[in-house]
Structures are given as C-alpha cells and as structure tokens.
Write a protein that holds these residues in place. Structure first.
Motif, PDB file in Angstrom:
ATOM      1  N   PHE A 101     -16.444  -8.003  18.070  1.00 29.53           N
ATOM      2  CA  PHE A 101     -15.221  -8.807  18.109  1.00 29.53           C
ATOM      3  C   PHE A 101     -15.530 -10.248  18.485  1.00 29.53           C
ATOM      4  CE2 PHE A 101     -12.154 -10.717  21.071  1.00 29.53           C
ATOM      5  CZ  PHE A 101     -11.145 -11.023  20.161  1.00 29.53           C
ATOM      6  N   LEU A 102     -16.309 -10.432  19.540  1.00 27.67           N
ATOM      7  CA  LEU A 102     -16.623 -11.784  19.994  1.00 27.67           C
ATOM      8  C   LEU A 102     -17.363 -12.572  18.916  1.00 27.67           C
ATOM      9  CD1 LEU A 102     -17.707 -11.110  23.697  1.00 27.67           C
ATOM     10  CD2 LEU A 102     -15.588 -12.152  22.898  1.00 27.67           C
ATOM     11  N   GLN A 103     -18.211 -11.894  18.179  1.00 32.98           N
ATOM     12  CA  GLN A 103     -18.963 -12.572  17.118  1.00 32.98           C
ATOM     13  C   GLN A 103     -18.031 -12.998  15.981  1.00 32.98           C
ATOM     14  OE1 GLN A 103     -22.320 -10.354  15.684  1.00 32.98           O
ATOM     15  NE2 GLN A 103     -22.809 -11.808  14.056  1.00 32.98           N
ATOM     16  N   GLU A 104     -17.177 -12.064  15.502  1.00 30.95           N
ATOM     17  CA  GLU A 104     -16.270 -12.365  14.385  1.00 30.95           C
ATOM     18  C   GLU A 104     -15.173 -13.343  14.800  1.00 30.95           C
ATOM     19  OE1 GLU A 104     -14.784  -9.140  12.013  1.00 30.95           O
ATOM     20  OE2 GLU A 104     -16.451  -7.834  12.593  1.00 30.95           O
ATOM     21  N   PHE A 105     -14.608 -13.099  15.959  1.00 32.63           N
ATOM     22  CA  PHE A 105     -13.506 -13.939  16.426  1.00 32.63           C
ATOM     23  C   PHE A 105     -14.002 -15.342  16.748  1.00 32.63           C
ATOM     24  CE2 PHE A 105     -10.100 -15.159  19.502  1.00 32.63           C
ATOM     25  CZ  PHE A 105      -9.013 -14.925  18.678  1.00 32.63           C
ATOM     26  N   GLY A 106     -15.194 -15.424  17.327  1.00 30.32           N
ATOM     27  CA  GLY A 106     -15.780 -16.727  17.626  1.00 30.32           C
ATOM     28  C   GLY A 106     -16.034 -17.539  16.379  1.00 30.32           C
ATOM     29  N   ARG A 107     -16.464 -16.850  15.294  1.00 33.11           N
ATOM     30  CA  ARG A 107     -16.700 -17.549  14.029  1.00 33.11           C
ATOM     31  C   ARG A 107     -15.394 -18.116  13.469  1.00 33.11           C
ATOM     32  NH1 ARG A 107     -15.811 -15.842   9.220  1.00 33.11           N
ATOM     33  NH2 ARG A 107     -15.630 -13.658   9.897  1.00 33.11           N
ATOM     34  N   LEU A 108     -14.319 -17.321  13.529  1.00 32.52           N
ATOM     35  CA  LEU A 108     -13.024 -17.794  13.044  1.00 32.52           C
ATOM     36  C   LEU A 108     -12.537 -19.003  13.831  1.00 32.52           C
ATOM     37  CD1 LEU A 108     -10.903 -14.568  12.325  1.00 32.52           C
ATOM     38  CD2 LEU A 108     -11.779 -16.229  10.674  1.00 32.52           C
ATOM     39  N   CYS A 109     -12.632 -18.920  15.149  1.00 34.77           N
ATOM     40  CA  CYS A 109     -12.180 -20.016  16.007  1.00 34.77           C
ATOM     41  C   CYS A 109     -12.982 -21.288  15.749  1.00 34.77           C
ATOM     42  CB  CYS A 109     -12.270 -19.615  17.479  1.00 34.77           C
ATOM     43  SG  CYS A 109     -11.090 -18.344  17.988  1.00 34.77           S
ATOM     44  N   SER A 110     -14.267 -21.127  15.567  1.00 33.93           N
ATOM     45  CA  SER A 110     -15.124 -22.292  15.320  1.00 33.93           C
ATOM     46  C   SER A 110     -14.791 -22.948  13.987  1.00 33.93           C
ATOM     47  CB  SER A 110     -16.599 -21.878  15.358  1.00 33.93           C
ATOM     48  OG  SER A 110     -16.934 -21.388  16.650  1.00 33.93           O
ATOM     49  N   GLU A 111     -14.470 -22.122  12.980  1.00 35.62           N
ATOM     50  CA  GLU A 111     -14.097 -22.669  11.672  1.00 35.62           C
ATOM     51  C   GLU A 111     -12.787 -23.440  11.765  1.00 35.62           C
ATOM     52  OE1 GLU A 111     -13.957 -19.356   9.032  1.00 35.62           O
ATOM     53  OE2 GLU A 111     -16.148 -19.140   8.903  1.00 35.62           O
ATOM     54  N   ILE A 112     -11.860 -22.919  12.569  1.00 39.87           N
ATOM     55  CA  ILE A 112     -10.549 -23.563  12.708  1.00 39.87           C
ATOM     56  C   ILE A 112     -10.668 -24.891  13.448  1.00 39.87           C
ATOM     57  CG2 ILE A 112      -8.274 -23.360  13.825  1.00 39.87           C
ATOM     58  CD1 ILE A 112      -8.542 -20.294  13.356  1.00 39.87           C
ATOM     59  N   SER A 113     -11.424 -24.905  14.530  1.00 38.24           N
ATOM     60  CA  SER A 113     -11.509 -26.097  15.389  1.00 38.24           C
ATOM     61  C   SER A 113     -12.625 -27.056  14.993  1.00 38.24           C
ATOM     62  CB  SER A 113     -11.715 -25.670  16.842  1.00 38.24           C
ATOM     63  OG  SER A 113     -12.956 -25.013  16.987  1.00 38.24           O
ATOM     64  N   LYS A 114     -13.471 -26.619  14.030  1.00 40.84           N
ATOM     65  CA  LYS A 114     -14.601 -27.445  13.578  1.00 40.84           C
ATOM     66  C   LYS A 114     -15.599 -27.734  14.701  1.00 40.84           C
ATOM     67  CE  LYS A 114     -12.415 -27.798   9.665  1.00 40.84           C
ATOM     68  NZ  LYS A 114     -12.840 -26.949   8.500  1.00 40.84           N
ATOM     69  N   THR A 115     -15.636 -26.830  15.673  1.00 38.13           N
ATOM     70  CA  THR A 115     -16.598 -26.962  16.774  1.00 38.13           C
ATOM     71  C   THR A 115     -16.833 -25.579  17.369  1.00 38.13           C
ATOM     72  OG1 THR A 115     -17.095 -28.107  18.859  1.00 38.13           O
ATOM     73  CG2 THR A 115     -14.836 -27.347  18.556  1.00 38.13           C
ATOM     74  N   SER A 116     -17.910 -25.449  18.120  1.00 40.38           N
ATOM     75  CA  SER A 116     -18.225 -24.154  18.731  1.00 40.38           C
ATOM     76  C   SER A 116     -17.190 -23.805  19.803  1.00 40.38           C
ATOM     77  CB  SER A 116     -19.623 -24.201  19.352  1.00 40.38           C
ATOM     78  OG  SER A 116     -19.917 -22.980  20.003  1.00 40.38           O
ATOM     79  N   VAL A 117     -16.645 -22.597  19.746  1.00 38.35           N
ATOM     80  CA  VAL A 117     -15.612 -22.148  20.691  1.00 38.35           C
ATOM     81  C   VAL A 117     -16.156 -20.971  21.505  1.00 38.35           C
ATOM     82  CG1 VAL A 117     -13.279 -21.235  20.965  1.00 38.35           C
ATOM     83  CG2 VAL A 117     -13.765 -22.896  19.155  1.00 38.35           C
TER      84      VAL A 117
END
Length: 619
Positions: A101-117
């Motif tokens: 979950f953390l891996q997939e969700f982190g990727r989505l958040c990073s794509e949305i914010s254009k930065t590492s989340v």
C-alpha cells in the motif's frame, strides 16, 4: 470513516465526489437524516469510526500536508484515484499488505504533487495515539446508551497495521458488535457490510440508528431502512441522537452544578486561552460546570474538544488571605508528581488578569470515585479495610518525599512549624470572628502553652481527608490527592490527625464536612479505629507512637473550627440561606468543644506523668 468508496456509475461517482469535496472543504452544514419507512423503538446505535468516534482522516491529512509543505488535497485525490482497484480501497478491504500500500499510494501521491511524498509519515500520524483518540462526548454517549439497555456497534472501514493487527484504537468492550472492513473484505457503502452488522446485532434495520460523516455511506444505510445521522460535529450529532432516543447522552460529572452567577468567568477569553495553550482548534462548544465543593477557591470542570480539565481560581471575596495561595498548590502538585505521589497533572498557572480577571491554574480532570461518607456504605468489609489502608499508605508516601530532590527545600517556614501554625490559625480565627465562643477562647490560651517538640519535617498536605482523595472505581487505589492549598513543610502528624477527624464525629450530621464514624461499630464495618490507623501509619513510616497525640487532635479540631468560621463569615456577605448559615454557626461551636475535650485529655496525660512530690509538712 477511512474510505471514500467509489461507484462504477458516473452519476454515483459525481455524487460521491461532491460529498467528499464538501467534507474536506469543511462546510459544516446542519446534520442531516435520511428518512426511512417504518419506525418504532430503537434497540441499537451503530457508529462509524473516523470522523465520528475519532478525528476524520480527511482533516488529519489536510493538517499533515500543511505542516509538511505538500500540495493541498494530494492525499484526498490519491484516495479517489484507481476506484475499486486503487491502493486505498484495496487497503481497506485487506487485499494488500501495508508495505504494498505504501509503495502504490506513495507513487500516486508523488505523481499528483510532482514531488516525493512521505506517505509513511502520514500513516504513522493517522494511527498515532496523539491523533486517534476517541471524542469524550462519544465515550459518554456510548456509556449512557448501554446503561439504558441498548446495544452498540462500530462499523468501520479500516486497515491492517504493519504488526498484522487491524487499526481499531477503541475499547472493544464498548461495543456488542465490531465490524471491520479489512477483516470482512468488503467496504461501506456496499450494502452487504450493513446487513452483516445488523445480522450480528440480531436486529431489523428500523431498530437501528447509524452515525457516519459521509453522505454516500448514510444514503446506503438509509436505503436499507436504517435511521441515519450525518456527523459534521460530534457535539451537534449527539444532540440529534438524544432527540431520537429520548434521553440524555451526556455523562454527569459528579458533584458539579451550573456555574453560580457570583463566580461566573468569561467563556470567550477562556476558550481562546485554552486553544493557544492546548494547541487545539475545537469545533464544539466549551463546556463549563462548577464543582459544588471548594468554597475557598471556586473550582470548575472544563471540557474543550478532547480535553477534560479542572480550573481552580482565587476567591472573589476576602476569606482568610493565606488559605488561597493557588501558586502554592500548583507548585506542590507539580513537584510531587515527579516523586510518584498520585496528584492530577498540572498544566499551567495563569496570573494574567486578561483571561478571566483573576489568577487561576489548570490541571487535568481525574475521573474516579470520591467517598463523601467515611463509613463507605455499599462496600464490603474487606473493601473498606483496603480503602483506609490505601489512604494510610499514600499519606506515608507523601511524607517520605525527599524535599531537596523535588525542589521543595525552600518550601514553607522551616522550624517551629507547630508554633507558627497555632499562631496563624489564631490570627485567622480572629480575623473572621463574629461572636465569642468560650471553647475557642480557652483553646487560644491553651494551645501555645502545650506545643509538642517537633521530631520530623516533611511535606504536609494540610487537609488530608478521605473526601480529598480520588479512588480507582474498581480497586482500592488512590488515583489523585486533591486540594493542596494548605500544603507546606512541617510536622507530618498534623496530617495524620486531620485524617482521623471523622473518627470522632457523629454519622448523623447533615453535612459531609462533619459526617463521621463516632457512633459506628468499627469492627463490623472493617474500618480501623483512630488508634489502629495511627499505629498503621507509624508502622509504615517506621516511627514510634507519639505520646502527645491528644494535642494534635485538639489542634486539628481547632483549625477546622477556624476554617468553618471563615466560611461562615463569608456566607454572611454572600447572602447565603439562613438555614445554611445557622448550620455553620453550630458546627463551629461543636468542633471547638471537641477540640477542648482533647486538650483536657492531654492535660490529664501530662498531669499523670508528672513526678510525685511529697506534700508539705503541716506546722
């Protein structure tokens, strides 16, 4: 509520997104109910978790993003993306591990914010004890619901923690049924999870009320015939639930009453001060009640958001000046807490007059039992023995505190403690005297001439009695010692004598201040006599029995009479009821007579110990 469930229909997706946006933008609308057919008596209340029992994850996410400089709305958008097959929904159904979950969700958040989340940081905050605390108003409501014989359930979309346990930061004993999405493999608003909850409750839909913070979840429940309440604010929702059930859901705080007009305090400035102090932005109202006892220093119960507090302020009148040193009380409790003495946790001492117009201090509210009747009615013999033993032991604990270690080496006036106390209380009695009481006049002459030689210097509570202790509701354990305004450094036997006052007072007194045990059968009750209580204390403290015990009792009753005299004079200016005023007047004389009886006993003891002398020869 930990899920924003997606629907495959574009119409339902639009409706869900609208409700979600209303929620995260904080539009606090009036709580709504979806009508359903049927009716009748309700038999159960079903609670969602996030946003109902504990803070909403949406609000937690918004605050986390602000603190970590993440693009606002990132977490919420990631919740929506992917629909049924998105990482958040799969996580709620228990279909993927925390790591995945953390891996997939982190990727989505990073794509949305254009930065590492750092989504792991968000999940840690969301599940932390600091955030995931049940709202006190909901805890009270559940207690009252169950007390009325109704059933309770929690129906939550939640997930597994890294340790393999489901995230449910609640006391499961509060609920008859617990339904968790990660265990069942299905999430709200799927009708199957509601039917599962009803099946385990053994009830029809019309017999239940469901509380949730999101419209789609409530709409799904209402379509099955469940009565629903939308929760935008817990306080408002509870009022609506009370209207449906027909009884109060507020926990009654023992020994409280509405704040009297003569000691009202400004709520707006107090609320602002509390929010700054506690770092909270409560959406609910400030709750303020007054404790019935505490004549010298008005004391209030305060509740704001998750915080339950006690506020003690200086008296508006002019009782005896030195008896209202709140600074002394605050300092003592703060120091003793570090020594393992059970005291409430003090939070702040406020001397700024702009807050409520008078100095005050705050401490945490300590729920528990306070025994007003020293005969402990309703308890078994062994329980009474245990209560008085615990009382004795905590007094020994207080008197064993290393003054230097807790920073109280300069506390009070060292040396001649008894002499100073006698003179202080004589002066204070004179300052509030309203008439001549013969026994008090005799004591004023006798006490300074019969001072004991002090043997030990310790912290002295100054008013150590059973009704100044908070006990655990299920065992004989002192949770907190209250009312330290008379505390100082001095002779510990003064505290022991004070804790024995009730042994010499009758049980028939109409006021708890004088209710005692003198006409009770101590053996039958299982309560130690005053002599046994003293021996217990001396044994635990490893000191010899005092020879001049009667002096300590005489002084303790004299001091109590002086305290009541101060209250009596103050009541005259407060225009108290004539019945209460006359009662206090009689109490003063009664206690002064008891004090003189002990003085006479001490006189006889001294006389008997005098060496025999031969009578002079007659001439």
């Amino acid at each position: 509520m930990y899920i924003r469930q997606l629907f495959q229909s574009s119409h339902l997706q639009w409706a869900w997104r609208a409700a979600f946006l209303e929620h995260i933008q904080g539009r606090h609308q009036r709580a709504r109910r979806w009508a359903h057919s049927g009716g009748g008596t309700y038999k159960a209340v079903i609670f969602d978790m996030g946003g109902v029992l504990i803070p909403s994850p949406g609000r937690v996410a918004a605050e986390w993003e602000l603190q970590n400089h993440i693009l606002p709305g990132t977490i919420q958008k990631a919740w929506i993306l992917g629909g049924e097959n998105g990482p958040w929904i799969k996580f709620m159904r228990g279909a993927i591990t925390t790591e995945d979950f953390l891996q997939e969700f982190g990727r989505l958040c990073s794509e949305i914010s254009k930065t590492s989340v750092p989504v792991g940081s968000f999940l840690s905050l969301l599940t932390s004890e600091q955030v995931a605390k049940q709202f006190p108003v909901m805890t009270d409501a559940i207690t009252q619901i169950r007390a009325k014989g109704l059933r309770t359930a929690v129906l939550s979309n939640n997930f597994y923690l890294p340790n393999g346990k489901s995230f449910l930061p609640l006391d499961r004993k509060q609920f008859d049924v617990v339904v968790e999405s990660c265990l069942e493999g299905v999430c709200k608003p799927d009708p199957r999870i509601y039917r599962l909850c009803l099946e385990r409750l053994g009830l029809q839909p019309s017999e239940s009320i469901f509380l949730d913070d999101l419209g789609p979840n409530l709409k799904a429940a209402a379509s099955l015939g469940i009565h629903t309440i939308q929760v935008n604010d817990p306080e408002t929702a509870i009022k609506e639930l009370e209207a449906l059930l027909g009884f109060t859901l507020r926990m009654v705080i023992p020994n409280t009453c509405p704040v009297r007009k003569t000691v009202e305090i400004p709520r707006d400035s107090l609320e602002k001060y509390l929010k700054d102090l506690l770092g909270t932005q409560s959406t609910g109202p400030l709750e303020l009640l007054q404790f019935e006892q505490g004549q010298s220093n008005p004391t209030y119960y305060v509740r704001l958001a998750n915080h339950q507090l006690v506020l003690r302020r200086k008296s508006p009148g002019t009782l005896v000046p030195s008896t209202h040193a709140l600074e002394r009380e605050f300092r003592t409790m703060k120091a003793l807490a570090n020594a393992g003495v059970p005291v409430p946790k003090v939070l702040d001492l406020c001397k700024d007059s702009w807050v409520i117009g008078i100095p005050f201090y705050l401490m945490e509210y300590c729920p528990g039992l306070i025994y007003r009747d020293p005969s402990l009615p309703g308890l078994e013999l062994s329980q009474r023995q245990a209560i008085y033993t615990a009382m004795n032991r905590v007094l020994c604990k207080i008197h064993s505190v290393d003054l230097k270690a807790v920073g109280l080496q300069d506390y009070g006036k060292h040396g001649d403690y008894i002499s100073h106390q006698v003179q202080t209380w004589i002066k204070q009695y004179r300052a509030s005297e309203t008439r001549t009481i013969p026994a008090m006049e005799r004591l004023i002459q006798w006490l300074p001439c019969h001072l004991p030689r002090q043997q030990k210097m310790t912290v002295v509570h100054g008013d150590f009695r059973l009704d100044n202790l908070v006990f655990h509701p299920e065992k004989a354990e002192v949770l907190a010692v209250l009312h330290w305004e008379f505390s100082t450094v001095g002779d510990p036997l003064v505290d022991v004598a004070c804790s024995c006052l009730a042994h010499y007072l009758p049980s028939s007194s109409p006021t708890s201040l004088l209710r005692g045990l003198s006409d009770c059968d101590f053996t039958q009750l299982g309560i130690p006599t005053a002599e046994e209580y003293l021996r217990m204390y001396c044994l635990h403290s490893e000191i010899p029995l005092p020879e001049n015990w009667n002096f300590y009792m005489a002084f303790s009753f004299f001091r109590m009479a002086a305290v009541v005299q101060g209250i009596y004079k103050h009541s005259l200016t407060e225009q108290a009821s004539s019945a209460a005023t006359k009662q206090n007047e009689k109490l003063i004389e009664y206690m002064s007579n008891l004090a003189w009886d002990f003085a006479v006993k001490e006189g006889f003891r001294v006389f008997k110990e005098m060496p025999a002398t031969k009578p002079p020869m007659r001439i």
